[in-house]
Motif scaffolding. Structure first.
Motif, PDB file in Angstrom:
ATOM      1  N   ASN A 524       0.964  -1.259   0.063  1.00 44.45           N
ATOM      2  CA  ASN A 524       0.106  -0.282  -0.677  1.00 44.45           C
ATOM      3  C   ASN A 524       0.740   1.583   0.005  1.00 44.45           C
ATOM      4  O   ASN A 524       0.534   2.074  -0.436  1.00 44.45           O
ATOM      5  N   ASP A 527       2.556   1.523  -3.867  1.00 45.95           N
ATOM      6  CA  ASP A 527       0.463   2.342  -4.164  1.00 45.95           C
ATOM      7  C   ASP A 527       1.445   4.026  -4.058  1.00 45.95           C
ATOM      8  O   ASP A 527       0.962   4.581  -4.873  1.00 45.95           O
ATOM      9  N   GLN A 528       0.862   4.123  -2.695  1.00 46.76           N
ATOM     10  CA  GLN A 528       1.124   5.739  -2.264  1.00 46.76           C
ATOM     11  C   GLN A 528       1.739   5.944  -3.237  1.00 46.76           C
ATOM     12  O   GLN A 528       1.390   7.123  -3.452  1.00 46.76           O
ATOM     13  N   GLN A 531       0.931   6.872  -6.509  1.00 46.84           N
ATOM     14  CA  GLN A 531       0.193   7.508  -6.750  1.00 46.84           C
ATOM     15  C   GLN A 531       0.510   9.409  -6.576  1.00 46.84           C
ATOM     16  O   GLN A 531       0.253  10.315  -7.477  1.00 46.84           O
ATOM     17  N   ASP A 532       1.614   9.373  -5.353  1.00 45.71           N
ATOM     18  CA  ASP A 532       1.909  10.571  -4.738  1.00 45.71           C
ATOM     19  C   ASP A 532       3.018  11.493  -6.306  1.00 45.71           C
ATOM     20  O   ASP A 532       2.707  12.483  -7.359  1.00 45.71           O
TER      21      ASP A 532
END
Length: 560
Positions: A524, A527-528, A531-532
């Motif tokens: 997670n 993925d974060q 995305q950031d």
């Protein structure tokens, strides 16, 4: 006057070394019961019960070379004294843990050294007229057990001052506690050399007074904070001189200090909140603690029974039920020799316990900071570090498996009807006795909050001590119904010792769940992060386009 916490931190090595010596001389010395029993019998403690009203001795007596006789009845009542003392040696840890968590180790250590000195004085006093004052031995062993566990228990928080080597220092403290069983065998050597028993006891009481003095001048009023609650800072002095084109490099000096974290030091409310963040009932009801109760209760009964009944078991290996005078004299000689050997081997605890401490500290320096934020972990460019909590459980798992294997091997050797091979059992027993306490202490220090350590350890010790009271009826059954043959009792205890693998089994299951949870958390987080990064790149492109538009440039549509 008590020193401050900062002053005590500067004296931490002196305190650690003296605590190890004090544990050796004044903590669990009752664990050397085999040698003390011989001296008490030689001094005539409860020898009067071996003589009937008409002046004849019971049929099951043994005549010593001195003026006193001994019998099974005498050994049973003296073994009851050992049961009481060994019970207090463990059971008193629960109230001690609660008191130490509240008031700190200093007052308990002062009380403990005073009680130990009083116990030695009682034994010395009873030797003046043992036929009247033999009952003092029960008060003496009670004070001895309580005073000894006070010294041991208060030294278990001192390793908090040693950071990443906390488990190693903790194992040394527990090793010195376990090795204190060598003290009475050493006293017996002095006693056999012709020194009066009462002189030895009065001298010992004086040494306990020195423990009181050392604690009074060196131990602080505050409890020792856990490593994560200590702030290590560097006071920096810089000087810089710049003239024209010349620039002098700043001179920097460093001075190490130790203190509580600023928010905990300046705000007592925040300190109370941090202490109460995890409720005690949650720690007590946790599966790890409940499984540890089974393991420690089993181990405590196994260890205490062997120490209390060792002389009778060794005697049976010589006599095999034969009560002829020559065999009894040979058995007395052999028991005295093997008892001294067993006592001498107790020093192995001090040598071998650091091995468990090393296992508990294995690769802890490679772990990430337990309190590190996710942003800090994302910003690190170094390769990912080990998870601290998973590594702690891994180390505890290995330590308990190793210790339980030694315990089972010890149980197997105890079944062998051969006297010389019991030397191997002595070594294994000594190692297990030190290892199991080091494993449990290291596990509690690794898993539970520091302010719960004393209470949890005390509760575990009290429950284990209550269970170990079974050693007295087991001893009575062995010397009466079984005629001194320990085989069947040792077999039952061997089967029971297999339950010690339940705790590492649960640790393996819990560790696997933590690894799965960490893998999901890292996924997670990745993925974060992606995305950031995508949002950041999109924002940069948008800002670039806005800047171009403000300069009057607009890209033509369809032009690549």
């Amino acid at each position: 006057m008590a020193p401050s916490l900062v002053q005590s931190y500067g004296r931490r090595w002196w305190m650690a070394i003296t605590a190890i010596v004090e544990n050796l001389l004044c903590s669990a010395v009752l664990l050397g019961w085999g040698s003390l029993l011989i001296m008490l019998k030689n001094e005539g403690f409860y020898s009067h019960i071996c003589t009937t009203e008409n002046g004849t001795a019971p049929s099951n007596h043994t005549v010593h070379s001195g003026e006193y006789v001994s019998c099974v009845e005498q050994e049973e009542i003296l073994n009851l004294g050992f049961t009481i003392g060994s019970f207090l040696l463990s059971a008193a840890t629960l109230p001690l843990g609660i008191l130490m968590d509240k008031f700190g180790p200093r007052p308990l250590r002062l009380i403990g050294s005073s009680c130990f000195a009083a116990s030695c004085a009682m034994i010395a006093t009873a030797t003046y007229k043992p036929e009247v004052l033999s009952m003092l031995i029960f008060f003496a062993v009670s004070f001895n057990g309580f005073g000894g566990i006070c010294l041991t228990f208060t030294s278990l928080t001192l390793p908090n001052m040693f950071g990443n080597i906390r488990s190693t220092i903790l194992s040394l403290m527990i090793g010195s506690y376990a090795s204190s069983a060598v003290t009475f065998p050493g006293v017996k050597l002095i006693y056999d050399a012709g020194v009066s028993f009462r002189v030895i006891m009065w001298t010992w009481a004086g040494l306990a007074c020195l423990v009181f003095v050392n604690c009074f001048f060196n131990w602080p009023l505050e409890s020792f904070p856990a490593p994560e609650d200590i702030l290590y800072t560097k006071k920096v002095k810089t000087s810089s001189v710049k003239t024209s084109d010349i620039h002098f490099t700043p001179v920097t000096t460093f001075e190490e200090t130790v203190d509580l974290k600023p928010q905990e030091r300046d705000d007592p409310a925040s300190q109370d909140t941090s202490q109460k963040a995890v409720p005690l009932c949650r720690s007590v009801c946790s599966p790890i603690f409940l499984w540890s109760l089974i393991t420690m209760a089993m181990s405590q009964l196994r260890v205490i029974f062997f120490m209390g009944a060792m002389n009778k078991m060794l005697e049976f290996l010589v006599t095999h039920g034969d009560s002829s005078e020559n065999i009894l004299i040979e058995a007395e000689t052999q028991v005295g020799f093997y008892s001294s050997v067993f006592g001498s081997m107790q020093l192995l605890c001090l040598v071998t316990c650091p091995l468990i401490g090393y296992i508990m500290d294995w690769r802890m320096k490679e772990c990430e900071d337990e309190n590190a934020s996710p942003e800090t972990l994302k910003s690190q460019s170094d390769p990912p570090k080990r998870d601290r909590k998973i590594q702690k459980l891994t180390n505890a798992l290995r330590a308990f498996v190793f210790t339980n294997l030694l315990l089972v091997t010890f149980g197997v050797i105890s079944l062998i009807d051969n006297l010389p091979i019991q030397m191997v059992a002595f070594v294994l027993h000594t190692m297990v006795r030190g290892f199991v306490h080091s494993c449990c202490g290291g596990l509690y220090a690794a898993v539970y909050p520091a302010n719960h350590f004393g209470t949890l350890t005390g509760m575990q010790s009290m429950i284990s001590a209550a269970f170990a009271l079974l050693q007295q009826p087991l001893f009575v059954v062995m010397v009466s119904s079984l005629g001194g043959d320990p085989y069947w009792i040792n077999l039952v205890l061997l089967i029971f010792s297999l339950s010690g693998f339940l705790l590492p089994g649960y640790l393996f299951y819990h560790r696997r769940n933590l690894i799965k949870a960490k893998a999901e958390r890292d996924s997670n987080l990745l993925d974060q992060t992606e995305q950031d990064d995508g949002d950041t790149l999109h924002q940069l492109e948008k800002n670039k386009l806005n800047g171009q538009s403000s300069n009057g440039y607009t890209p033509s549509k369809g032009v690549i």
